[in-house]
Design a protein around this motif. Structure first.
Motif, short mmCIF file in Angstrom:
data_model
loop_
_atom_site.label_atom_id
_atom_site.label_comp_id
_atom_site.label_asym_id
_atom_site.label_seq_id
_atom_site.Cartn_x
_atom_site.Cartn_y
_atom_site.Cartn_z
N LYS A 164 -2.53 -25.60 -1.53
CA LYS A 164 -3.81 -24.95 -1.82
C LYS A 164 -3.63 -23.45 -2.05
O LYS A 164 -4.25 -22.85 -2.94
CB LYS A 164 -4.76 -25.20 -0.65
CG LYS A 164 -6.17 -24.71 -0.90
CD LYS A 164 -7.08 -25.07 0.27
CE LYS A 164 -8.51 -24.57 0.01
NZ LYS A 164 -9.41 -24.93 1.15
N LYS A 165 -2.77 -22.83 -1.26
CA LYS A 165 -2.50 -21.40 -1.43
C LYS A 165 -1.83 -21.12 -2.77
O LYS A 165 -2.15 -20.13 -3.45
CB LYS A 165 -1.61 -20.92 -0.29
CG LYS A 165 -1.28 -19.44 -0.35
CD LYS A 165 -0.40 -19.04 0.83
CE LYS A 165 -0.05 -17.55 0.73
NZ LYS A 165 0.85 -17.13 1.84
N LYS A 220 -2.16 -22.87 -5.48
CA LYS A 220 -3.15 -23.07 -6.54
C LYS A 220 -4.09 -21.88 -6.65
O LYS A 220 -4.52 -21.51 -7.75
CB LYS A 220 -3.93 -24.34 -6.25
CG LYS A 220 -4.91 -24.74 -7.36
CD LYS A 220 -5.59 -26.05 -7.04
CE LYS A 220 -6.56 -26.44 -8.16
NZ LYS A 220 -7.24 -27.73 -7.86
N LEU A 221 -4.44 -21.25 -5.52
CA LEU A 221 -5.36 -20.12 -5.54
C LEU A 221 -4.67 -18.83 -5.97
O LEU A 221 -5.18 -18.09 -6.82
CB LEU A 221 -6.00 -19.94 -4.15
CG LEU A 221 -6.95 -21.06 -3.69
CD1 LEU A 221 -7.41 -20.80 -2.27
CD2 LEU A 221 -8.14 -21.17 -4.63
N GLU A 222 -3.50 -18.55 -5.43
CA GLU A 222 -2.81 -17.29 -5.70
C GLU A 222 -1.87 -17.35 -6.88
O GLU A 222 -1.49 -16.31 -7.42
CB GLU A 222 -2.04 -16.85 -4.45
CG GLU A 222 -2.91 -16.63 -3.23
CD GLU A 222 -2.11 -16.22 -2.03
OE1 GLU A 222 -0.85 -16.14 -2.15
OE2 GLU A 222 -2.71 -15.97 -0.96
N GLY A 223 -1.44 -18.54 -7.28
CA GLY A 223 -0.49 -18.66 -8.36
C GLY A 223 0.94 -18.51 -7.85
O GLY A 223 1.18 -18.17 -6.68
#
Length: 353
Positions: free
Chosen positions: A67-68, A70-73
């Motif tokens: 998830k991290k 996906k959010l931060e790239g």
């Protein structure tokens, strides 16, 4: 004649069989019981622990990291010099040994230093609050080496194309040389040779123009270290080989191939070509196919396919131009053999005499 056995005897035999069976079963059960008790005593002294393939917290941790990401790239790329187990001097020396070339290591290190790296390093040191006298870098960029290498590369490739394809006009030679010295081809070769990891640049990943100039600087260093002949062999082995499987008109854009063919035939005092429809298929469908042949003095020069008559005529003109220039698909392969193989027959002939 029948023999009658007394009933007492039969009962005695049956009773003895039953007693023996019960005795054997009792002995077997007693042995199993004894073995079980022994195993229990042994197992009391052995501690067993449960082993799982994955920890209980692994699923939640993996989900959180996905998830991290996906959010931060993805994290920004880091140059190889900032990663662990990096020895710059050893890497430069290994680069020279890997290519089997005699580079001057001090000059080779200069070839990897780009002006953008010096400027970024100077600004970084000033940002740390260090005075200007201390922040001065005693390093030299590769601008001069890059110019020298680019000039030698262009002259060598021009001479090589002129010698390999003597019928090719100057426009075609310039197009082939331009393709071999283009940013796409040079950066592809440089990355596969490992030059990108050694390049000192202000950006990561290294831009194509910076990598292009670094490769040309390496060519300039090789010319200073080993001479023009060895540098020419290096360019032949790594740049000229990019012509394998490449079509001439993929590198040379000809807008009017029929007009160029007419000019070439006029120079050679050959009758002008006459296009004729040889065969066709599916003329009344959405995917027609036409074959046009070019005849000169009642001889077939070339033929080519196309979806229209004009396209087939242009393709036939391109096929005829490839034949005139000697750049056909079945042309003689390029000679990439080392010089020792050419000198070997001469040595053998001298030794035999």
């Amino acid at each position: 004649m029948l023999f009658l056995v007394p009933c007492r005897t039969v009962l005695a035999v049956a009773l003895s069989c039953l007693l023996s069976t019960m005795a054997s079963g009792f002995i077997l059960n007693r042995g199993v019981l004894t073995l079980g008790i022994h195993c229990q005593r042994v197992c009391r002294n052995v501690s067993l622990s449960q082993v799982r393939e994955k920890k209980r917290w692994m699923k939640a941790y993996t989900h959180l990291m996905a998830k991290k990401l996906k959010l931060e790239g993805p994290p920004p790329p880091k140059p190889r010099s900032q990663q662990p187990h990096w020895d710059y001097h050893a890497e430069v020396q290994a680069f020279s040994s890997r290519l089997h070339e005699n580079f001057s290591l001090d000059v080779l290190k200069t070839a990897f230093i780009n002006p953008c790296y010096l400027q970024a390093e100077q600004e970084r040191r000033k940002g740390l609050g260090v005075d200007s006298g201390t922040t001065a870098l005693v390093l030299k960029d590769n601008v001069q080496l890059s110019r020298k290498g680019a000039g030698f590369t262009k002259s060598f490739l021009t001479d090589w194309c002129g010698a390999s394809f003597p019928s090719l006009p100057s426009e075609g030679v310039e197009s082939v040389v331009g393709h071999l010295t283009s940013s796409a081809v040079v950066t592809y070769v440089a990355r596969n040779l490992g030059i990108e990891d050694l390049t000192m640049s202000a950006e990561c990943p290294v831009p194509d123009d910076v990598l292009h100039s670094t490769f040309m600087a390496v060519i300039g260093v090789l010319q200073e270290s080993s001479g023009a002949e060895q540098t020419g062999l290096f360019l032949r082995d790594f740049l000229v080989t990019q012509l394998i499987g490449k079509d001439l008109f993929d590198m040379w854009t000809v807008i009017n191939p029929m007009g160029l063919l007419v000019e070439e035939l006029t120079k050679r005092n050959v009758p002008l070509p006459e296009p004729r429809l040889i065969r066709s298929a599916g003329a009344s469908t959405v995917l027609p196919l036409y074959f046009v042949g070019l005849y000169s003095n009642k001889k077939l020069l070339a033929q080519g396919p196309g979806e229209t008559l004009a396209a087939a005529e242009d393709e036939a003109a391109r096929v005829a131009l490839r034949k005139l220039y000697g750049y056909t698909e079945n042309h003689r392969p390029f000679d990439f053999s080392p010089l020792q193989q050419h000198q070997q027959p001469l040595i053998q002939s001298v030794s035999s005499n």
